[in-house]
Design an enzyme around this catalytic site. Structure first.
Site, PDB file in Angstrom:
ATOM      1  CD  GLU A   1       2.073   3.101   3.238  1.00 58.31           C
ATOM      2  OE1 GLU A   1       1.866   2.838   2.045  1.00 58.31           O
ATOM      3  OE2 GLU A   1       2.869   3.991   3.606  1.00 58.31           O
TER       4      GLU A   1
ATOM      5  CD1 TRP B   1       0.020   5.579   0.416  1.00 54.95           C
ATOM      6  CD2 TRP B   1      -0.113   5.931  -1.800  1.00 54.95           C
ATOM      7  NE1 TRP B   1       0.714   6.732   0.113  1.00 54.95           N
ATOM      8  CE2 TRP B   1       0.647   6.959  -1.235  1.00 54.95           C
ATOM      9  CE3 TRP B   1      -0.340   5.934  -3.180  1.00 54.95           C
ATOM     10  CZ2 TRP B   1       1.193   7.998  -1.998  1.00 54.95           C
ATOM     11  CZ3 TRP B   1       0.201   6.956  -3.946  1.00 54.95           C
ATOM     12  CH2 TRP B   1       0.946   7.971  -3.361  1.00 54.95           C
TER      13      TRP B   1
ATOM     14  CD1 TRP C   1      10.437   2.847 -21.376  1.00 54.35           C
ATOM     15  CD2 TRP C   1      11.936   3.341 -19.796  1.00 54.35           C
ATOM     16  NE1 TRP C   1       9.798   3.614 -20.421  1.00 54.35           N
ATOM     17  CE2 TRP C   1      10.700   3.934 -19.438  1.00 54.35           C
ATOM     18  CE3 TRP C   1      13.027   3.530 -18.941  1.00 54.35           C
ATOM     19  CZ2 TRP C   1      10.532   4.686 -18.283  1.00 54.35           C
ATOM     20  CZ3 TRP C   1      12.846   4.284 -17.793  1.00 54.35           C
ATOM     21  CH2 TRP C   1      11.622   4.855 -17.470  1.00 54.35           C
TER      22      TRP C   1
ATOM     23  CG  ASN D   1       6.645   0.123   0.320  1.00 48.60           C
ATOM     24  OD1 ASN D   1       6.190  -0.071  -0.795  1.00 48.60           O
ATOM     25  ND2 ASN D   1       6.794   1.341   0.829  1.00 48.60           N
TER      26      ASN D   1
ATOM     27  CD1 TRP E   1       7.549   2.403 -17.109  1.00 44.57           C
ATOM     28  CD2 TRP E   1       5.946   1.015 -16.412  1.00 44.57           C
ATOM     29  NE1 TRP E   1       6.416   2.675 -17.835  1.00 44.57           N
ATOM     30  CE2 TRP E   1       5.412   1.844 -17.424  1.00 44.57           C
ATOM     31  CE3 TRP E   1       5.103   0.072 -15.830  1.00 44.57           C
ATOM     32  CZ2 TRP E   1       4.090   1.753 -17.879  1.00 44.57           C
ATOM     33  CZ3 TRP E   1       3.788  -0.026 -16.268  1.00 44.57           C
ATOM     34  CH2 TRP E   1       3.300   0.804 -17.276  1.00 44.57           C
TER      35      TRP E   1
ATOM     36  CD1 TRP F   1       6.197  -2.693 -10.451  1.00 42.59           C
ATOM     37  CD2 TRP F   1       8.085  -1.780 -11.260  1.00 42.59           C
ATOM     38  NE1 TRP F   1       7.244  -3.510 -10.109  1.00 42.59           N
ATOM     39  CE2 TRP F   1       8.406  -2.987 -10.591  1.00 42.59           C
ATOM     40  CE3 TRP F   1       9.102  -1.047 -11.839  1.00 42.59           C
ATOM     41  CZ2 TRP F   1       9.722  -3.458 -10.496  1.00 42.59           C
ATOM     42  CZ3 TRP F   1      10.412  -1.512 -11.744  1.00 42.59           C
ATOM     43  CH2 TRP F   1      10.713  -2.697 -11.082  1.00 42.59           C
TER      44      TRP F   1
HETATM   45  P1  FAD Z   1       2.287  -2.752   5.359  1.00 41.26           P
HETATM   46  O1  FAD Z   1       3.363  -1.741   5.362  1.00 41.26           O
HETATM   47  O2  FAD Z   1       1.951  -3.404   6.619  1.00 41.26           O
HETATM   48  O3  FAD Z   1       0.986  -2.028   4.762  1.00 41.26           O
HETATM   49  C1  FAD Z   1      -0.346  -2.531   5.003  1.00 41.26           C
HETATM   50  C2  FAD Z   1      -1.050  -2.821   3.701  1.00 41.26           C
HETATM   51  O4  FAD Z   1      -1.235  -1.618   2.957  1.00 41.26           O
HETATM   52  C3  FAD Z   1      -0.279  -3.751   2.780  1.00 41.26           C
HETATM   53  O5  FAD Z   1      -0.468  -5.093   3.141  1.00 41.26           O
HETATM   54  C4  FAD Z   1      -0.861  -3.390   1.431  1.00 41.26           C
HETATM   55  O6  FAD Z   1      -2.078  -4.032   1.189  1.00 41.26           O
HETATM   56  C5  FAD Z   1      -1.119  -1.885   1.567  1.00 41.26           C
HETATM   57  N1  FAD Z   1       0.009  -1.113   1.052  1.00 41.26           N
HETATM   58  C6  FAD Z   1       1.153  -0.800   1.701  1.00 41.26           C
HETATM   59  N2  FAD Z   1       1.935  -0.002   0.935  1.00 41.26           N
HETATM   60  C7  FAD Z   1       1.260   0.172  -0.223  1.00 41.26           C
HETATM   61  C8  FAD Z   1       1.535   0.881  -1.419  1.00 41.26           C
HETATM   62  N3  FAD Z   1       2.657   1.597  -1.573  1.00 41.26           N
HETATM   63  N4  FAD Z   1       0.647   0.814  -2.424  1.00 41.26           N
HETATM   64  C9  FAD Z   1      -0.503   0.117  -2.295  1.00 41.26           C
HETATM   65  N5  FAD Z   1      -0.829  -0.575  -1.177  1.00 41.26           N
HETATM   66  C10 FAD Z   1       0.038  -0.546  -0.163  1.00 41.26           C
HETATM   67  N6  FAD Z   1       1.606  -4.220  -2.880  1.00 41.26           N
HETATM   68  C11 FAD Z   1       0.834  -5.292  -3.119  1.00 41.26           C
HETATM   69  O7  FAD Z   1      -0.021  -5.632  -2.289  1.00 41.26           O
HETATM   70  N7  FAD Z   1       0.972  -5.992  -4.275  1.00 41.26           N
HETATM   71  C12 FAD Z   1       1.893  -5.663  -5.227  1.00 41.26           C
HETATM   72  O8  FAD Z   1       1.962  -6.330  -6.268  1.00 41.26           O
HETATM   73  C13 FAD Z   1       2.746  -4.557  -4.967  1.00 41.26           C
HETATM   74  N8  FAD Z   1       3.715  -4.200  -5.848  1.00 41.26           N
HETATM   75  C14 FAD Z   1       4.504  -3.113  -5.578  1.00 41.26           C
HETATM   76  C15 FAD Z   1       5.468  -2.732  -6.517  1.00 41.26           C
HETATM   77  C16 FAD Z   1       6.271  -1.620  -6.281  1.00 41.26           C
HETATM   78  C17 FAD Z   1       7.318  -1.216  -7.315  1.00 41.26           C
HETATM   79  C18 FAD Z   1       6.109  -0.884  -5.096  1.00 41.26           C
HETATM   80  C19 FAD Z   1       6.974   0.324  -4.833  1.00 41.26           C
HETATM   81  C20 FAD Z   1       5.154  -1.240  -4.169  1.00 41.26           C
HETATM   82  C21 FAD Z   1       4.334  -2.357  -4.398  1.00 41.26           C
HETATM   83  N9  FAD Z   1       3.353  -2.768  -3.464  1.00 41.26           N
HETATM   84  C22 FAD Z   1       2.556  -3.837  -3.744  1.00 41.26           C
HETATM   85  C23 FAD Z   1       3.091  -1.972  -2.246  1.00 41.26           C
HETATM   86  C24 FAD Z   1       3.870  -2.397  -0.987  1.00 41.26           C
HETATM   87  O9  FAD Z   1       5.220  -2.544  -1.267  1.00 41.26           O
HETATM   88  C25 FAD Z   1       3.338  -3.685  -0.359  1.00 41.26           C
HETATM   89  O10 FAD Z   1       1.941  -3.629  -0.227  1.00 41.26           O
HETATM   90  C26 FAD Z   1       3.929  -3.881   1.049  1.00 41.26           C
HETATM   91  O11 FAD Z   1       5.324  -3.922   0.988  1.00 41.26           O
HETATM   92  C27 FAD Z   1       3.391  -5.159   1.635  1.00 41.26           C
HETATM   93  O12 FAD Z   1       3.943  -5.417   2.887  1.00 41.26           O
HETATM   94  P2  FAD Z   1       3.065  -5.318   4.221  1.00 41.26           P
HETATM   95  O13 FAD Z   1       1.833  -6.133   4.061  1.00 41.26           O
HETATM   96  O14 FAD Z   1       3.947  -5.615   5.356  1.00 41.26           O
HETATM   97  O15 FAD Z   1       2.644  -3.798   4.184  1.00 41.26           O
END
Ligand code: FAD
Length: 481
Positions: free
Chosen positions: A284, A287, A316, A351, A369, A392
């Protein structure tokens, strides 16, 4: 004696801060500055809860820097146009010869930095930038033919192969600067810190940490007690199974390198074998890097363009009523509504639910979106352009390595799979609290069967009908290409 200027932006930390360490290593006095551009915040749809966290963190950072004998100035400017003039005038006022900061990869920020670099070089002032937002800097992970990756899995492989010892070795906080190096002006700033004021709207962010010690402890606790199960539990929104570190990573209060170092220290075997929960978690973080690398080389993403150009022709819909229902959590789809309320009330959304509500907005309500991307930025504590845009575009099937447009989430089956007992939904929708188990995901069916009247909206659209319509819109766009 000249002074060095340390310019804080999206790197609000004193540990693992390369610009800070380099400025201190110069052996001269250091003045730190944060340029707060509320007009830019508005243009970027910065969420008031994130603004509050930034301002709280700045107060904390000022204390952390004061312990290093570095005063921090917070200057409120209107927009990025004023930044180079403001820095130049600081340089004159404080006899500054070098400026240190980290790279930012968004288009507006790159343009701002070009103007700063030019203005400083005309005055023979050095401008030193470091790559601190990512573990591996954009442009360093390329295909064999020197291209940027468009697909995540091979990117991850090459990213992992590019790691060096440095990638696992975050810097500590530097040693304090000898106070005797500070002139009267700097000493006065250090001893009489200004109050940090800002007119930007704020929403209380006190549920989120702003001290290093707490944030690092959160990372340690996650790594020690939750990372092993992350692979199996991360999709269940009712469980507190993810790290909740995203806000800190988004603002640079914590570095990705600190995350890698910690997870590697506790789970070296899982990382080396590329298996298990800790590796899934690291993926993640990768990602996050992938989306930053993409943005850095595709400036059109910062201008609101879809990555897949043919998807620009998707028609859209424009329906204010449906958009409002989605934003306010009144779609009649409990999992969507509960998730949207979680976002509105806490500034964070799980997420799996971000994927579900994004798919629902685009494939069920057939709305752009871009509407969702904007709403998220306006409300997320972790709003981050690259990850949000990437997420998105993934959900809308307009991005690179996105969900294919013909694979459309069914919100009800997603709910039944990831919230099997309905625990998450009931926590956010008290009006459904008496519906047992998974029936909460189809409340009207249950209510009709039991002759109960519900104070909960009927579904605003029929998923089966909208799914077909979404497929049609994408196919029409594809045929136009
Ligand atoms: P954990 O699951 O603990 O993951 C650890 C870290 O990995 C996160 O803190 C984050 O920095 C990174 N990460 C995790 N998943 C993703 C991912 N899919 N893409 C990129 N980085 C990721 N994340 C944001 O930080 N800011 C946003 O504005 C954002 N917008 C999102 C919008 C959509 C539509 C989607 C599907 C995902 C988005 N995410 C975003 C990614 C993800 O949802 C969040 O990072 C995550 O839910 C944060 O929770 P956590 O810190 O517990 O993540």
């Amino acid at each position: 004696m000249s002074t060095q200027l340390l310019w804080f932006r999206n790197d609000l930390r004193s540990k693992d801060n390369q610009a800070l360490s380099a400025a201190v290593a110069s052996g001269k006095a250091v003045l730190a500055v944060y340029t707060l551009c509320s007009k830019q915040w508005q243009q970027h749809d910065l969420a008031p809860i994130q603004a509050d966290l930034i301002l709280r963190r700045l107060t904390q950072l000022r204390e952390d820097l004061a312990a290093l004998n570095i005063p921090l100035l917070v200057l409120e400017l209107e927009g990025y146009q004023q930044v180079h003039e403001c820095l130049l005038s600081l340089c004159q006022q404080y006899q500054i010869t070098e400026v240190y900061c980290h790279y930012q990869y968004e288009l507006n920020e790159q343009r701002r930095d070009q103007a700063v670099e030019q203005a400083l070089s005309q005055q023979a002032i050095g401008f030193h930038r470091y790559h601190g937002e990512c573990i591996v800097r954009p442009g360093q992970v390329l295909t064999k033919s020197g291209e940027n990756f468009k697909v995540f899995t091979p990117f991850r492989k090459a990213w992992l192969a590019s790691l060096s010892e440095q990638s696992y070795s975050p810097l500590g906080s530097p040693k304090a600067i000898d106070k005797s190096l500070l002139n009267e002006q700097l000493l006065s700033l250090l001893n009489h810190p200004q109050t940090i004021n800002c007119n930007y709207p704020r929403v209380d962010s006190s549920a989120w940490n702003c001290q290093d010690q707490q944030i690092i402890q959160q990372l340690r606790d996650f790594s020690a007690s939750k990372a092993n199960d992350y692979h199996d539990l991360r999709d269940m929104p009712a469980l507190n199974a993810t790290s909740k570190l995203s806000a800190y990573l988004a603002l640079g209060m914590l570095s990705a390198r600190q995350c890698l170092a910690r997870i590697y220290l506790d789970h070296a075997e899982a990382i080396a074998s590329q298996q298990g929960g800790a590796f899934t978690w690291l993926s993640e973080i990768i990602w996050r890097e992938f989306y930053r690398h993409l943005m850095a080389v595709n400036p059109q993403l910062c201008k609101g363009s879809a990555y897949l150009t043919w998807t620009e022709s998707v028609s859209w819909q424009d329906d204010e009523h449906l958009l409002k229902a989605w934003q306010q959590g009144k779609t009649g789809y409990p999992i969507v509504d509960a998730a949207m309320l979680q976002l509105k009330q806490t500034g964070w959304m799980h997420n799996r639910l971000r994927m579900v509500v994004a798919s629902f907005l685009t494939k069920d309500l057939l709305l752009s979106w871009r509407d969702g991307e904007r709403w998220f930025m306006q409300h997320l504590i972790d709003g981050d352009f690259a990850s949000n845009n990437g997420g998105w575009q993934w959900a809308a099937s307009t991005g690179t390595d996105a969900q294919p447009y013909f694979r459309i989430f069914n919100p009800t089956t997603q709910a039944q799979r990831f919230d099997p007992d309905g625990e998450f939904v009931r926590a956010w929708l008290p009006e459904l609290a008496n519906i047992p188990g998974k029936h909460v995901h189809t409340p009207h069916t249950w209510a009709n069967k039991h002759g109960v009247s519900l104070n909960y909206p009927l579904p605003v659209v029929d998923h089966a009908v909208q799914r077909k319509q979404a497929l049609l819109l994408f196919e029409q766009a594809k045929n136009k290409a």
